[in-house]
Design a protein around this motif. Structure first.
Motif, short mmCIF file in Angstrom:
data_model
loop_
_atom_site.label_atom_id
_atom_site.label_comp_id
_atom_site.label_asym_id
_atom_site.label_seq_id
_atom_site.Cartn_x
_atom_site.Cartn_y
_atom_site.Cartn_z
N LYS A 132 0.39 -1.44 -0.03
CA LYS A 132 0.29 0.23 0.10
C LYS A 132 0.56 1.13 0.03
N GLY A 133 2.27 0.75 0.13
CA GLY A 133 2.55 2.93 0.20
C GLY A 133 3.45 3.01 1.59
N ARG A 134 3.27 1.95 2.27
CA ARG A 134 3.42 2.24 4.02
C ARG A 134 4.83 2.17 4.31
N LEU B 288 6.72 15.77 3.58
CA LEU B 288 6.54 14.92 2.10
C LEU B 288 7.11 15.37 0.62
N ASN B 289 8.19 15.97 0.28
CA ASN B 289 8.49 16.73 -0.90
C ASN B 289 9.25 16.16 -1.77
N ARG B 290 9.66 16.43 -2.57
CA ARG B 290 10.28 16.65 -3.95
C ARG B 290 11.69 16.63 -3.15
N GLY B 291 12.85 15.51 -3.41
CA GLY B 291 14.52 16.90 -3.12
C GLY B 291 14.82 16.72 -4.62
N PHE B 292 16.50 16.92 -4.56
CA PHE B 292 17.69 17.03 -5.16
C PHE B 292 17.48 15.29 -5.64
N GLU B 293 17.95 14.89 -6.58
CA GLU B 293 18.74 13.56 -7.06
C GLU B 293 17.61 12.06 -7.15
N TYR C 95 7.04 23.95 -4.08
CA TYR C 95 6.00 23.18 -3.10
C TYR C 95 5.57 22.09 -3.72
N ARG C 96 5.48 21.74 -4.86
CA ARG C 96 5.14 20.86 -6.15
C ARG C 96 4.94 19.69 -5.29
N GLY C 97 4.02 19.17 -5.19
CA GLY C 97 3.72 17.80 -4.54
C GLY C 97 3.75 18.28 -3.24
N ARG D 253 3.64 3.55 10.81
CA ARG D 253 3.67 3.41 9.58
C ARG D 253 3.99 5.75 9.06
N ILE D 254 4.22 5.77 8.05
CA ILE D 254 3.65 6.90 7.12
C ILE D 254 3.14 6.02 5.53
N LEU D 255 2.43 6.04 5.32
CA LEU D 255 2.15 6.04 3.74
C LEU D 255 1.90 7.55 2.90
N PHE D 256 2.85 6.82 2.19
CA PHE D 256 3.50 7.44 0.92
C PHE D 256 2.38 8.25 -0.57
N PRO D 257 2.63 9.39 -0.85
CA PRO D 257 1.30 9.57 -1.82
C PRO D 257 2.32 8.37 -3.03
N LYS D 258 1.40 7.80 -3.85
CA LYS D 258 1.97 6.85 -5.43
C LYS D 258 2.76 7.93 -6.24
N ARG D 259 2.16 9.04 -6.45
CA ARG D 259 2.90 10.23 -7.06
C ARG D 259 4.19 10.60 -6.48
N MET D 260 4.30 10.66 -5.39
CA MET D 260 5.77 11.28 -5.35
C MET D 260 6.43 9.43 -5.00
N LEU D 261 5.63 8.34 -4.83
CA LEU D 261 7.14 6.74 -5.04
C LEU D 261 7.08 7.15 -7.30
N ASP D 262 6.23 7.85 -7.36
CA ASP D 262 6.69 7.11 -8.22
C ASP D 262 7.68 8.29 -9.09
#
Length: 157
Positions: free
Chosen positions: A15-17, A38-43, A79-81, A92-101
């Protein structure tokens, strides 16, 4: 200000947790109230900030002059995402699928904790990053940190 330290290998469920290791949870400031952003990082990694740390970072970003095009572009991308997340009752933390992708995070995850953030990496990507170690780490350290703590060294000569 948080001062995280550690590298933690974790498994992501279907489930992405991800279970946040107890060694990392113990380092959390109670002011964060087990909430994160949660945010997008570098690399191509994700960055997990305790909520109270995110507020400080966000305040700095919000000081940028919005009449400058590069600033607006940076703010939009920064700020995107961004998503507010919390620990569930089992830690546990549930990560959004879009961010995992975005970060190509699959089952094996590395949480790399330093300063006021926790980078979230797909294990194979993280391992690949570290195999690209500079030929001479000592030279890189000197270039980046060589003048740290030497205020006024030029003034002494």
């Amino acid at each position: 200000m948080a001062n995280f330290i550690g590298e933690f290998e974790c498994k992501m469920d279907a489930k992405g947790r991800v279970m946040i290791p107890s060694g990392l949870r113990k380092q959390l400031d109670p002011a964060a109230q087990e909430k994160f952003v949660l945010n997008r990082g570098f690399e191509k990694c994700l960055v997990l900030y305790p909520k109270n740390e995110w507020e400080h970072i966000s305040a700095e970003v919000n000081k940028l002059n919005q009449y400058v095009k590069k600033n607006r572009e940076f703010v939009r991308y920064f700020y995107r995402g961004a998503s507010e997340l919390g620990l569930d009752s089992t830690g546990r933390i549930l990560f959004p699928k879009r961010m995992l992708d975005y970060a190509a995070v699959e089952k094996d995850v590395v949480l790399f904790a330093y300063s006021n953030r926790i980078e979230v990496w797909d294990k194979s990507t993280y391992d690949g990053l570290l195999t690209d170690e500079p030929d001479d780490f000592a030279d890189l350290a000197e270039e980046v940190m060589g003048n740290a703590g030497n205020k006024g060294a030029d003034e002494l000569s």
